[in-house]
Design a protein around this motif. Structure first.
Motif, short mmCIF file in Angstrom:
data_model
loop_
_atom_site.label_atom_id
_atom_site.label_comp_id
_atom_site.label_asym_id
_atom_site.label_seq_id
_atom_site.Cartn_x
_atom_site.Cartn_y
_atom_site.Cartn_z
N SER A 37 0.83 -1.20 0.00
CA SER A 37 0.00 0.00 0.00
C SER A 37 0.87 1.25 0.00
CB SER A 37 -0.92 0.00 1.22
OG SER A 37 -1.74 1.13 1.24
N VAL B 296 -3.84 -0.12 5.56
CA VAL B 296 -3.88 -1.55 5.23
C VAL B 296 -3.42 -2.39 6.42
CG1 VAL B 296 -2.91 -3.33 3.73
CG2 VAL B 296 -3.70 -1.19 2.76
N ARG C 11 -6.25 -3.48 8.54
CA ARG C 11 -7.28 -4.30 7.91
C ARG C 11 -6.77 -5.72 7.74
NH1 ARG C 11 -9.11 0.24 3.33
NH2 ARG C 11 -10.17 1.62 4.82
N SER D 173 -7.03 -8.01 4.89
CA SER D 173 -6.46 -8.48 3.63
C SER D 173 -5.45 -7.47 3.09
CB SER D 173 -7.56 -8.74 2.61
OG SER D 173 -8.25 -7.53 2.31
N ASP E 101 -7.58 -6.25 -1.39
CA ASP E 101 -8.93 -5.74 -1.14
C ASP E 101 -8.94 -4.58 -0.15
OD1 ASP E 101 -11.21 -7.99 -2.15
OD2 ASP E 101 -9.16 -8.72 -1.94
N ALA E 102 -7.88 -4.43 0.61
CA ALA E 102 -7.84 -3.42 1.66
C ALA E 102 -7.21 -2.11 1.22
CB ALA E 102 -7.06 -3.97 2.85
#
Length: 332
Positions: free
Chosen positions: A267, A296, A299, A301, A304-305
């Motif tokens: 990310s 991220v 979260r 995943s 998907d995150a």
């Protein structure tokens, strides 16, 4: 027009537990997600509105078909993704132990090789690689042939002299010891591509593999001496530092409750690419990428995150960090 970001290398199906805080043998159920660092970075940048594509390989199996669908879902062009006969799409399992800050990975379908390590130099679209505003690869892609020769050919297609000021070649120094015979072997291969790299990103251990042990500043200076224009050294709990020949910037951590730390770096990478493409100052890029990584980490995943620009700016504001007008406008 070339892609704003073209990544190359690993892809897999991430099999993440729905049960958090227990070891893998105690997990009762799992979810599946797109995974693999270069693929995740392409997803992250696409979430920020960038045109992205990935060069990789899957097996010719249902998991490979699933990854094609996921790339399309996230807006990542899959024209350079193809199947390799006789090999299975890799799967990566992990346990999520946030209280211990442990997220152990278990790689399946990667030994002795994996489809994404079968990318051959003669298969590359070198024009697409040259035309991309940013080309991103990882050290893992150098660990065996024919992927090694393909990565070297891709980097040689983008010499520094052929890049305008707003175009970059980024190397993620993601050293994973299980893919290498030794640190010395990895360092030897990294040295072959560093002269073509404008941005290198890694933590202190990864930088030590690339250019030898030392302080973060010493490692950054060695990366700069090797030809890199921006050396990014992640400092763990102290944040992240970026250094050029004329500037040194440190971004403090953005505190969150960590759930799964595995996707934070990807990310960070996608957001870093977004900031570079937007022409922000180095300090703005680092703060934005730091916040994107933190989201991220909070979260479950990875792909998907990945956050949107609005979510990143919102977190920076909530944590009392200065948000430049350029970030506010581009987050709208």
């Amino acid at each position: 027009m070339g892609f704003e970001l073209l990544t190359m290398g690993r892809i897999s199906v991430d099999i993440y537990p729905n049960d958090v805080g227990v070891t893998l043998d105690e997990v009762g159920s799992f979810g599946k997600y797109l995974g693999g660092s270069p693929s995740n970075v392409a997803v992250a940048a696409a979430r920020h509105g960038r045109s992205t594509a990935v060069i990789t390989r899957t097996g010719q199996d249902p998991f490979g078909e699933y990854l094609h669908r996921e790339l399309a879902k996230f807006g990542v062009d899959d024209r350079f993704v193809s199947g390799v006969a006789g090999l299975q799409t890799p799967a990566t399992f992990c346990a999520i132990l946030p209280e211990e800050q442990k997220f152990p990975l278990y790689f399946y379908g990667r030994f002795p090789t994996a489809p994404d390590l079968q990318i051959a130099a003669e298969e590359l679209d070198l024009d697409a690689i040259r035309e991309a505003r940013i080309f991103w690869s990882t050290v893992t892609g150098l660990c065996q042939e024919p992927s090694r020769a393909a990565h070297i050919a891709a980097h040689e297609a983008r010499p520094h002299s052929g890049l305008a000021g707003d175009r970059h070649t980024i190397l993620d120094l993601d050293y994973r010891p299980m893919f290498w015979n030794s640190v010395e072997e990895a360092r030897e291969q990294v040295a072959k591509v560093l002269p073509h790299v404008t941005v290198a990103i890694g933590n202190d251990e990864e930088c030590a593999v690339a250019v030898g042990p030392g302080t973060p500043d010493e490692q950054a200076d060695r990366l700069l001496d090797a030809g890199v224009q921006i050396a990014v050294v992640k400092l763990g709990p102290e944040g992240v530092m970026a250094k050029t020949r004329t500037e040194r910037v440190v971004s403090a951590p953005v505190p969150v409750q960590t759930v799964n730390g595995l996707g934070a770096g990807d990310s960070f990478g996608g957001a870093f690419v977004h900031g570079l493409l937007a022409g922000w100052s180095l300090a703005e890029v680092l703060d934005y990428a730091n916040a994107a990584g933190a989201i991220v980490a909070s979260r479950l995943s990875c792909a998907d995150a990945m956050p949107t620009p609005e979510e990143v700016v919102s977190l920076l504001s909530e944590r009392g960090r200065l948000v430049a007008d350029s970030l506010k406008e581009l987050a709208k």
